[in-house]
Write an enzyme that holds these catalytic residues in place. Structure first.
Site, mmCIF file in Angstrom:
data_model
loop_
_atom_site.group_PDB
_atom_site.id
_atom_site.type_symbol
_atom_site.label_atom_id
_atom_site.label_comp_id
_atom_site.label_asym_id
_atom_site.label_seq_id
_atom_site.Cartn_x
_atom_site.Cartn_y
_atom_site.Cartn_z
ATOM 1 C CG ASP A 1 -9.822 -0.785 4.260
ATOM 2 O OD1 ASP A 1 -9.434 -1.124 3.135
ATOM 3 O OD2 ASP A 1 -9.191 -1.031 5.302
ATOM 4 C CE LYS B 1 -3.861 -2.368 2.186
ATOM 5 N NZ LYS B 1 -4.503 -2.776 3.432
ATOM 6 C CD GLN C 1 -3.564 -4.507 6.480
ATOM 7 O OE1 GLN C 1 -3.431 -3.536 5.751
ATOM 8 N NE2 GLN C 1 -4.133 -5.624 6.071
#
Length: 283
Positions: free
Chosen positions: A119, A52, A96
């Protein structure tokens, strides 16, 4: 049979994103900012986070990784999230997953500002998706929709079967397909006669988390097959949920593992960070 090359599509879209980002900086002075919070030292999470960061920097974003010990308290984590929520120079805030067991994952997802939830996991963004007004969408289903568009896959009126009902892939995937007027069946590991149902599908999306679960007995001749699975076989080799060599004999289009869905997931995360930066100019 043709292969959907997710890696090539991701590279194409990321190059276009870098151009858009440079233009945004030049015209507005705004640089999209993405912060990723990593708790603990899960090896797979470390790899995802590095990928990422690499993609964010390649796009010209501001990128920050905050690494916290597995022992961090929930209160400390929530305080940190609030700090980034309130800082207008950060447009995407991502924690995460998975998190250590002593931290309430739902509380953490709820704490992220829905406008920065790149997300797409916040209940408000899930609700927007299901009501037909998506803003932030989970990146894997969003990436799959881009694949369909790029490869000219017609969805309207088609029978689509999704295997797997997670909030991250299965459920949002079903809704995105519905929004394109596909007729969708959402199935899972406890669905009776699963192979028979899957074999009726023109579009088959597999996200069940079981290596080589789907064989050609599940697949109609000429179907489009999307494999979201990321598993390791007994030799440590990366494999999908679909038995690729078998299913490729009957599918018209199929994604490989690797080089399939994975690269597009990160690409769509970057796209949503860029879009959040653009929206921030209107606030």
């Amino acid at each position: 049979m043709a292969i959907i090359d997710g890696k090539a599509l991701a590279e194409k879209k990321q190059a276009a994103l870098a151009v858009k980002t440079a233009k945004l900086k030049e015209e507005t002075g705004v640089t999209p900012g993405l912060v990723v919070i990593l708790v603990g030292d899960n090896p797979a999470s470390q790899v995802y986070v590095r990928n990422k960061e690499r993609s964010a920097l390649a796009a010209g974003f501001r990128s920050e990784i905050v690494r916290l010990p597995a022992s961090v308290s929930q209160e400390e984590l929530l305080t940190l999230i609030m700090k980034y929520n309130l800082d207008p120079t950060w447009h995407g805030v991502l924690v995460q997953l998975p998190l250590p067991k002593h931290i309430d994952e739902e509380a953490v997802l709820l704490a992220i500002d829905p406008e920065k939830d790149v997300d797409g996991f916040h209940p408000m963004n899930m609700g927007r998706l299901w009501s037909g007004h998506p803003v932030m969408v989970p990146s894997t289903p969003a990436g799959i929709m881009e694949m369909f568009h790029e490869y000219g896959v017609e969805l309207e009126g088609k029978s689509a079967v999704v295997i797997g009902r997670s909030n991250i892939v299965g459920k949002p995937m079903a809704q995105l397909l519905l929004a394109k007027n596909a007729t969708v069946t959402l199935t899972h590991s406890r669905t009776h006669h699963l192979a028979k149902i899957a074999k009726r599908a023109d579009i088959l999306v597999v996200a069940i988390g079981r290596g080589h679960f789907v064989t050609k007995d599940f697949v109609k001749e000429g179907a489009v097959v999307i494999d979201v699975g990321m598993n390791r076989d007994e030799n440590g080799k990366l494999i999908g949920d679909v038995k690729f060599d078998e299913v490729a004999e009957v599918a018209s289009l199929i994604t490989p593992v690797p080089r399939g869905v994975g690269p597009m997931t990160i690409t769509m995360l970057m796209e949503q960070t860029y879009e959040a930066a653009v929206r921030s100019l209107k606030n």
